[in-house]
Design a protein around this motif. Structure first.
Motif, PDB file in Angstrom:
ATOM      1  N   SER A 150       0.816  -1.218   0.000  1.00 40.58           N
ATOM      2  CA  SER A 150       0.000   0.000   0.000  1.00 40.58           C
ATOM      3  C   SER A 150       0.848   1.265   0.000  1.00 40.58           C
ATOM      4  O   SER A 150       0.317   2.369  -0.172  1.00 40.58           O
ATOM      5  CB  SER A 150      -0.899   0.006   1.242  1.00 40.58           C
ATOM      6  N   PHE A 151       2.162   1.117   0.181  1.00 40.57           N
ATOM      7  CA  PHE A 151       3.069   2.259   0.305  1.00 40.57           C
ATOM      8  C   PHE A 151       4.352   1.937  -0.448  1.00 40.57           C
ATOM      9  O   PHE A 151       4.851   0.810  -0.370  1.00 40.57           O
ATOM     10  CB  PHE A 151       3.364   2.515   1.793  1.00 40.57           C
ATOM     11  N   HIS A 152       4.869   2.922  -1.160  1.00 39.74           N
ATOM     12  CA  HIS A 152       6.061   2.691  -1.977  1.00 39.74           C
ATOM     13  C   HIS A 152       7.226   3.501  -1.423  1.00 39.74           C
ATOM     14  O   HIS A 152       7.112   4.706  -1.191  1.00 39.74           O
ATOM     15  CB  HIS A 152       5.787   3.090  -3.428  1.00 39.74           C
ATOM     16  N   LYS A 153       8.350   2.799  -1.227  1.00 41.59           N
ATOM     17  CA  LYS A 153       9.526   3.471  -0.684  1.00 41.59           C
ATOM     18  C   LYS A 153      10.786   2.812  -1.235  1.00 41.59           C
ATOM     19  O   LYS A 153      10.919   1.590  -1.219  1.00 41.59           O
ATOM     20  CB  LYS A 153       9.532   3.406   0.842  1.00 41.59           C
ATOM     21  N   ARG A 154      11.681   3.635  -1.742  1.00 38.50           N
ATOM     22  CA  ARG A 154      12.977   3.157  -2.235  1.00 38.50           C
ATOM     23  C   ARG A 154      12.839   2.003  -3.228  1.00 38.50           C
ATOM     24  O   ARG A 154      13.514   0.985  -3.127  1.00 38.50           O
ATOM     25  CB  ARG A 154      13.866   2.764  -1.063  1.00 38.50           C
ATOM     26  N   GLU A 167      -6.305   3.459 -11.519  1.00 34.03           N
ATOM     27  CA  GLU A 167      -5.296   4.179 -12.292  1.00 34.03           C
ATOM     28  C   GLU A 167      -5.206   5.652 -11.927  1.00 34.03           C
ATOM     29  O   GLU A 167      -4.132   6.240 -11.933  1.00 34.03           O
ATOM     30  CB  GLU A 167      -5.569   4.027 -13.798  1.00 34.03           C
ATOM     31  N   PHE A 168      -6.343   6.271 -11.602  1.00 39.76           N
ATOM     32  CA  PHE A 168      -6.298   7.705 -11.322  1.00 39.76           C
ATOM     33  C   PHE A 168      -5.516   8.038 -10.055  1.00 39.76           C
ATOM     34  O   PHE A 168      -5.151   9.188  -9.824  1.00 39.76           O
ATOM     35  CB  PHE A 168      -7.713   8.306 -11.283  1.00 39.76           C
ATOM     36  N   LEU A 169      -5.245   7.031  -9.223  1.00 41.96           N
ATOM     37  CA  LEU A 169      -4.475   7.248  -7.993  1.00 41.96           C
ATOM     38  C   LEU A 169      -2.964   7.151  -8.204  1.00 41.96           C
ATOM     39  O   LEU A 169      -2.202   7.390  -7.270  1.00 41.96           O
ATOM     40  CB  LEU A 169      -4.878   6.216  -6.929  1.00 41.96           C
ATOM     41  N   LYS A 170      -2.548   6.799  -9.426  1.00 37.35           N
ATOM     42  CA  LYS A 170      -1.144   6.473  -9.653  1.00 37.35           C
ATOM     43  C   LYS A 170      -0.458   7.494 -10.558  1.00 37.35           C
ATOM     44  O   LYS A 170      -1.091   8.149 -11.387  1.00 37.35           O
ATOM     45  CB  LYS A 170      -1.026   5.103 -10.318  1.00 37.35           C
ATOM     46  N   TYR A 171       0.868   7.570 -10.403  1.00 44.67           N
ATOM     47  CA  TYR A 171       1.679   8.211 -11.428  1.00 44.67           C
ATOM     48  C   TYR A 171       1.617   7.322 -12.668  1.00 44.67           C
ATOM     49  O   TYR A 171       1.694   6.094 -12.568  1.00 44.67           O
ATOM     50  CB  TYR A 171       3.134   8.346 -10.975  1.00 44.67           C
ATOM     51  N   THR A 172       1.510   7.927 -13.829  1.00 41.74           N
ATOM     52  CA  THR A 172       1.325   7.142 -15.054  1.00 41.74           C
ATOM     53  C   THR A 172       2.582   7.011 -15.901  1.00 41.74           C
ATOM     54  O   THR A 172       2.574   6.296 -16.910  1.00 41.74           O
ATOM     55  CB  THR A 172       0.211   7.760 -15.920  1.00 41.74           C
ATOM     56  N   PHE A 173       3.655   7.714 -15.507  1.00 39.60           N
ATOM     57  CA  PHE A 173       4.897   7.591 -16.278  1.00 39.60           C
ATOM     58  C   PHE A 173       6.063   7.977 -15.365  1.00 39.60           C
ATOM     59  O   PHE A 173       5.879   8.444 -14.238  1.00 39.60           O
ATOM     60  CB  PHE A 173       4.867   8.483 -17.531  1.00 39.60           C
ATOM     61  N   ASN A 175       3.031   3.884 -11.590  1.00 32.71           N
ATOM     62  CA  ASN A 175       2.202   2.903 -10.871  1.00 32.71           C
ATOM     63  C   ASN A 175       2.312   2.997  -9.354  1.00 32.71           C
ATOM     64  O   ASN A 175       1.785   2.139  -8.644  1.00 32.71           O
ATOM     65  CB  ASN A 175       2.513   1.473 -11.326  1.00 32.71           C
ATOM     66  N   THR A 176       2.977   4.016  -8.832  1.00 28.63           N
ATOM     67  CA  THR A 176       3.027   4.237  -7.387  1.00 28.63           C
ATOM     68  C   THR A 176       2.018   5.322  -7.012  1.00 28.63           C
ATOM     69  O   THR A 176       1.514   6.042  -7.879  1.00 28.63           O
ATOM     70  CB  THR A 176       4.442   4.656  -6.941  1.00 28.63           C
ATOM     71  N   PRO A 177       1.682   5.451  -5.738  1.00 29.82           N
ATOM     72  CA  PRO A 177       0.684   6.447  -5.338  1.00 29.82           C
ATOM     73  C   PRO A 177       1.068   7.872  -5.759  1.00 29.82           C
ATOM     74  O   PRO A 177       2.191   8.318  -5.513  1.00 29.82           O
ATOM     75  CB  PRO A 177       0.658   6.316  -3.808  1.00 29.82           C
ATOM     76  N   ARG A 178       0.122   8.555  -6.405  1.00 29.33           N
ATOM     77  CA  ARG A 178       0.353   9.940  -6.834  1.00 29.33           C
ATOM     78  C   ARG A 178       0.085  10.862  -5.651  1.00 29.33           C
ATOM     79  O   ARG A 178      -1.046  11.002  -5.188  1.00 29.33           O
ATOM     80  CB  ARG A 178      -0.538  10.282  -8.025  1.00 29.33           C
ATOM     81  N   THR A 179       1.122  11.481  -5.165  1.00 27.35           N
ATOM     82  CA  THR A 179       1.082  12.215  -3.912  1.00 27.35           C
ATOM     83  C   THR A 179       0.662  13.679  -4.099  1.00 27.35           C
ATOM     84  O   THR A 179       0.618  14.204  -5.216  1.00 27.35           O
ATOM     85  CB  THR A 179       2.468  12.181  -3.251  1.00 27.35           C
TER      86      THR A 179
END
Length: 340
Positions: free
Chosen positions: A262-266, A300-306, A311-315
């Motif tokens: 649920s969380f992306h890091k490094r 998809e709308f929650l993610k960075y697309t490129f 594909n990680t959470p768009r902050t």
């Protein structure tokens, strides 16, 4: 490596028991219970606890950005688990009762007429846990905060305890956001152990009163499912065997071993946001966890697309650069049903 002998055995047991469970036809009515880290939902007023989130602060936080954040959060929450949205949603990193009230009054959530439960905590950044709920589905009867006596002078978020009836079935809910490793990994581990021990003490009291109690523990634990803190201190694991009454079943264990998070890091996804249920909610009569329903809500709308963050959470921010996204966490949810 996430796959070991014990992990594979757990998965074998899980699939075996899932196959032996009552068949879920898909036509039965289910109810969504979830959790969402809102990532620093501050209002647009002067904030003494975090001066970065002010119009003149490092983030240049203002009413326009705040209102966009509310719209973004409302859009996400309204879609968690399907068109009906969640019956119960734990949240964290909300500044106040005010921001949560303004959140549920923002379209498209406004028409759902969600109610909120919130208490102020001693968190140094002024961010708290809370709960949103659909009053047509859930009727709270008791609510309080559990203070965690952290070592030293550290102050963190409280554990929110809510009791009530979900579609007529009595349930006990604990909402959490445990301390991170920020600044010192050893101290972070120690603080989470204290939080886990505090929570475990309350759960044992619940189970002593009723070994078949319906208990749901939800939150951002800053620990992955295989951690010693969760498995040894809280006694939450991926073993679905209902005979181990004192354990909690980690509904997101299989998501974790599949490499999801649920969380992306490094460069890696971490399964930090989770839902645990008591063994009384497995193959029960009354309130029952729908086996295999645990999901990470990542449209998809929650993610960075490129780019490198694809594909990680768009902050909301990347550092101090305003992105206008959502949160650094994806929401998670499970489904429950009333078994007769």
């Amino acid at each position: 490596m996430r796959y070991g002998i014990k992990t594979l055995f757990t998965l074998f047991t899980l699939f075996t028991l899932t196959g032996c469970a009552r068949l879920f036809t898909g036509s039965e009515k289910t109810y969504v219970v979830g959790f969402y880290n809102l990532e620093k939902l501050y209002d647009a007023q002067a904030n003494a606890r975090n001066m970065d989130y002010t119009p003149t602060g490092a983030m240049h936080w203002n009413s326009i950005r705040y209102e966009q954040k509310l719209k973004n959060m409302a859009e996400v929450i309204a879609t968690i688990g399907g068109k009906d949205g969640p019956a119960i949603l734990g949240v964290t990193e909300a500044e106040s009762n005010k921001v949560l009230q303004e959140l549920v009054n923002t379209a498209p959530l406004k028409k759902k007429k969600l109610k909120i439960i919130h208490f102020e905590s001693e968190d140094p950044l002024g961010l708290d846990v809370g709960m949103l709920y659909n009053p047509k589905r859930f009727k709270p009867s008791y609510q309080k905060v559990i203070r965690v006596d952290y070592p030293g002078t550290f102050k963190g978020k409280d554990i929110l305890l809510v009791k009530g009836e979900l579609e007529g079935e009595y349930v006990i809910i604990y909402i959490n956001h445990w301390p991170s490793n920020y600044g010192n990994a050893r101290q972070g581990d120690r603080r989470r152990r204290v939080a886990a021990a505090t929570l475990r003490k309350h759960i044992e009291a619940d189970l002593k009163e009723n070994p078949e109690a319906n208990i749901m523990v939800i939150g951002d634990f800053d620990e992955e499912p295989k951690s010693k803190v969760l498995q040894q201190v809280l006694k939450a694991n991926g073993r679905p065997n209902p005979n181990y009454k004192k354990e909690l079943f980690n509904t997101f264990y299989i998501n974790y071993v599949q490499g999801l998070g649920s969380f992306h890091k490094r460069g890696d996804f971490k399964m930090l946001d989770q839902v645990f249920v008591s063994k009384g909610m497995l193959n029960s009569t009354g309130l029952e966890y729908v086996m295999g329903s645990a999901q990470i809500h990542d449209p998809e709308f929650l993610k960075y697309t490129f780019g490198k963050y694809k594909n990680t959470p768009r902050t909301t921010y990347n550092g101090t650069t305003y992105i206008g996204g959502y949160s650094d966490h994806f929401p998670v949810f499970i489904k429950v049903k009333i078994a007769r």
